[in-house]
Design an enzyme around this catalytic site. Structure first.
Site, PDB file in Angstrom:
ATOM      1  N   TYR A   1      29.118 -46.333   6.506  1.00 18.85           N
ATOM      2  CA  TYR A   1      29.985 -46.904   5.476  1.00 18.85           C
ATOM      3  C   TYR A   1      30.060 -45.992   4.263  1.00 18.85           C
ATOM      4  CZ  TYR A   1      32.259 -50.169   2.377  1.00 18.85           C
ATOM      5  OH  TYR A   1      33.165 -50.758   1.528  1.00 18.85           O
TER       6      TYR A   1
ATOM      7  N   GLN B   1      33.698 -57.118   5.253  1.00 18.49           N
ATOM      8  CA  GLN B   1      34.454 -57.185   6.504  1.00 18.49           C
ATOM      9  C   GLN B   1      34.302 -55.905   7.326  1.00 18.49           C
ATOM     10  OE1 GLN B   1      35.676 -57.378   3.429  1.00 18.49           O
ATOM     11  NE2 GLN B   1      37.613 -56.302   3.168  1.00 18.49           N
TER      12      GLN B   1
ATOM     13  N   ASN C   1      28.215 -52.210  -2.322  1.00 16.94           N
ATOM     14  CA  ASN C   1      27.903 -53.186  -3.360  1.00 16.94           C
ATOM     15  C   ASN C   1      27.108 -54.359  -2.786  1.00 16.94           C
ATOM     16  OD1 ASN C   1      29.754 -54.823  -2.007  1.00 16.94           O
ATOM     17  ND2 ASN C   1      31.424 -54.364  -3.407  1.00 16.94           N
TER      18      ASN C   1
ATOM     19  N   THR D   1      21.439 -47.966  -8.159  1.00 16.08           N
ATOM     20  CA  THR D   1      20.662 -46.735  -8.253  1.00 16.08           C
ATOM     21  C   THR D   1      19.683 -46.784  -9.416  1.00 16.08           C
ATOM     22  OG1 THR D   1      20.825 -44.317  -8.254  1.00 16.08           O
ATOM     23  CG2 THR D   1      22.278 -45.500  -9.755  1.00 16.08           C
TER      24      THR D   1
ATOM     25  N   GLN E   1      22.514 -40.987 -14.181  1.00 19.06           N
ATOM     26  CA  GLN E   1      22.373 -42.078 -13.222  1.00 19.06           C
ATOM     27  C   GLN E   1      22.986 -43.364 -13.755  1.00 19.06           C
ATOM     28  OE1 GLN E   1      21.170 -41.670  -9.890  1.00 19.06           O
ATOM     29  NE2 GLN E   1      21.668 -39.656 -10.718  1.00 19.06           N
TER      30      GLN E   1
ATOM     31  N   HIS F   1      26.619 -44.455 -12.746  1.00 13.37           N
ATOM     32  CA  HIS F   1      26.938 -45.000 -11.426  1.00 13.37           C
ATOM     33  C   HIS F   1      27.392 -46.447 -11.501  1.00 13.37           C
ATOM     34  CE1 HIS F   1      25.974 -42.104  -8.262  1.00 13.37           C
ATOM     35  NE2 HIS F   1      24.984 -41.669  -9.008  1.00 13.37           N
TER      36      HIS F   1
ATOM     37  N   GLU G   1      13.600 -45.072  -6.899  1.00 10.36           N
ATOM     38  CA  GLU G   1      14.476 -44.404  -5.935  1.00 10.36           C
ATOM     39  C   GLU G   1      14.413 -42.893  -6.163  1.00 10.36           C
ATOM     40  OE1 GLU G   1      19.210 -44.319  -4.666  1.00 10.36           O
ATOM     41  OE2 GLU G   1      18.606 -45.102  -6.624  1.00 10.36           O
ATOM     42  N   HIS G   2      14.619 -42.475  -7.400  1.00 12.26           N
ATOM     43  CA  HIS G   2      14.497 -41.067  -7.793  1.00 12.26           C
ATOM     44  C   HIS G   2      13.412 -40.966  -8.856  1.00 12.26           C
ATOM     45  CE1 HIS G   2      18.881 -41.861  -7.053  1.00 12.26           C
ATOM     46  NE2 HIS G   2      18.783 -40.776  -6.302  1.00 12.26           N
TER      47      HIS G   2
ATOM     48  N   ASP H   1      21.629 -35.522  -5.550  1.00 12.98           N
ATOM     49  CA  ASP H   1      22.784 -36.370  -5.253  1.00 12.98           C
ATOM     50  C   ASP H   1      23.835 -35.624  -4.444  1.00 12.98           C
ATOM     51  OD1 ASP H   1      21.829 -38.629  -6.492  1.00 12.98           O
ATOM     52  OD2 ASP H   1      22.852 -38.255  -8.396  1.00 12.98           O
TER      53      ASP H   1
ATOM     54  N   GLU I   1      -9.362 -61.875  26.336  1.00 11.29           N
ATOM     55  CA  GLU I   1      -8.232 -62.478  25.631  1.00 11.29           C
ATOM     56  C   GLU I   1      -7.652 -63.673  26.378  1.00 11.29           C
ATOM     57  OE1 GLU I   1      -5.333 -59.507  24.659  1.00 11.29           O
ATOM     58  OE2 GLU I   1      -6.552 -58.685  23.028  1.00 11.29           O
TER      59      GLU I   1
END
Length: 450
Positions: A135, A197, A225, A248, A270, A273, A339-340, A373, A427
């Site tokens: 995506y 979708q 998103n 981010t 950042q 974004h 994340e970073h 990035d 067992e």
């Protein structure tokens, strides 16, 4: 005219010894409540599962006001997209592809065969996922870089079939820069569908108008998103996913030797974004903190996306964290799990070696997050919201399944038979041991009874 000052929060941990749990509670962190949009997204997923491509296009028209002529973008449209780009943009995309491919090719693991005992061989095979849906979002910015970061690792893993899904723009097709990136990468299957979708259509497949099959995928990757994230969650029983990515985030761990101007630029970069993007400075120098905040106040309002930047930097997810020393800063950074994570300290490499929780670590002033990035060679699809404590970023490994192949001969089985029989009895599963005994007590080399 003086611009408004940023409401960049400050958390002072000096003179304290917070536990990991306390750090996680007190450090700046935004909230992304995926559960809140599930009631909106679940009907979309259901409609696409039942109605296929037609339903996906109808939903796209309802939300975005755009309906492409077909779900699958024609080859001539993809081919023509490259011609819409300036030569320097094409060259930049090609350079980024080259660097990302060099790294992701090198990290593909080799199969490993181990003789664990005489006659007993176990092999770990790495088998690529067969078909993957990637995506590429629309929204505040166009992200051909996300196409590169998703497609290249999949190709280097050996994925046979790739489809990129990206929302149609005003002209009815995905943004030409996204299509051009697909062309440069050799991807010829692109779907003009976006949002929740798109994830549902990738997961369930469909027959398009005209009878063309839109084959379902085995895995869906790529950023998006909160609605895309919710769709991934709802479809993960049908397909594999890379992660549930949130907004981010960047954390900078710095001491008094750091360059305040450069850190300010990185925190702002950042923040552009998303209004929910997180920018956090962890430092043992109050002087540096003051200088960085002053620099951000000087610079944020002249950036192209100043309103977005200001909202992100003034949000609860952003701020300065003051600590007693860099050792305390390391503990805070590991509790945060950014994340970073940029390291701007005198011994940046030594500090980086002590970081255990980060999606990606950027060492020193010449390794800023924007490099990662786009063109460091590393991947920019990384774990967010603290999930770097247990998860990894996208890479060649994401698209590989590790399969153990067990190959024992008679000698090998006899050598471990008593162990298996004993454990199975302990067992309460004696039939397991009996399956071993059936082979070791009466079998000859031809598999017939003695």
């Amino acid at each position: 005219m003086t611009s408004a000052q940023l409401d960049f929060s400050r958390i002072d941990l000096r003179g304290q010894a917070p536990t990991t749990a306390e750090l996680r509670h007190r450090l700046p962190r935004g909230g992304t409540d995926v559960d809140s949009v599930i009631p909106t997204v679940a009907p979309i997923v259901d409609q696409v599962r039942e109605g296929g491509a037609r339903a996906a296009l109808e939903i796209g028209q309802r939300f975005d006001g755009v309906t492409p002529d077909s779900v699958r973008v024609p080859a001539e449209v993809i081919d023509a997209a490259v011609g819409t780009l300036a030569d320097d943009v094409i060259a930049a995309l090609e350079e980024a592809i080259k660097r990302v491919r060099a790294f992701h090719s090198a990290i593909r693991p080799e199969d490993k065969q181990v003789e664990v005992a005489p006659g007993g061989i176990v092999t770990e095979r790495f088998i690529p996922v067969q078909r993957v849906g990637l995506y590429a979002p629309g929204g505040n910015a166009v992200y051909p870089s996300s196409v590169i970061m998703n497609v290249v690792p999949a190709q280097e893993a050996g994925v046979e079939s790739l489809v990129v899904a990206s929302p149609p723009q005003e002209g009815g097709w995905p943004h030409p820069t996204v299509l051009a990136a697909c062309k440069l990468l050799g991807v010829d299957e692109v779907w003009a569908v976006g949002g929740a979708q798109a994830v549902a259509l990738l997961a369930h497949g469909s027959t398009a108008e005209g009878g063309e099959e839109l084959e379902p995928v085995d895995m869906v990757t790529g950023p998006g998103n909160i609605f895309v994230t919710a769709a991934k969650r709802l479809c993960r029983s049908v397909v594999g996913i890379d992660s549930e990515a949130g907004p981010t985030e960047i954390a900078v761990l710095a001491d008094e030797s750091a360059n305040a101007v450069e850190i300010a630029y990185d925190l702002i970069s950042q923040a552009e974004h998303d209004t929910m993007a997180a920018s956090v400075l962890i430092t043992d120098s109050e002087k540096l903190a003051d200088e960085v905040v002053a620099e951000m106040n000087e610079r944020y309002h002249i950036t192209e996306n100043s309103e977005r930047v200001a909202e992100a930097l003034s949000g609860q997810q952003s701020g300065v964290v003051l600590v007693d020393d860099i050792a305390a800063g390391i503990r805070a950074a590991n509790a945060y799990g950014a994340e970073h994570l940029e390291i701007h300290t005198e011994d940046a490499h030594g500090v980086a070696a002590q970081i255990t929780n980060a999606g990606a670590i950027f060492i020193g002033r010449f390794s800023p997050v924007p490099l990662g990035d786009y063109a460091a060679g590393s991947n920019h699809v990384l774990p967010t919201s603290g999930t770097a404590r247990h998860s990894s970023g996208l890479s060649t490994l994401t698209f590989l399944k590790s399969v153990h192949v067990i190959d024992y001969n008679e000698e090998g089985l006899r050598g471990v038979a008593d162990t298996v029989i004993t454990l199975s009895k302990s067992e309460g599963l004696p039939a397991h041991g009996e399956a071993i005994s059936a082979r070791t007590s009466t079998a000859n080399t031809n598999g017939t009874e003695v």
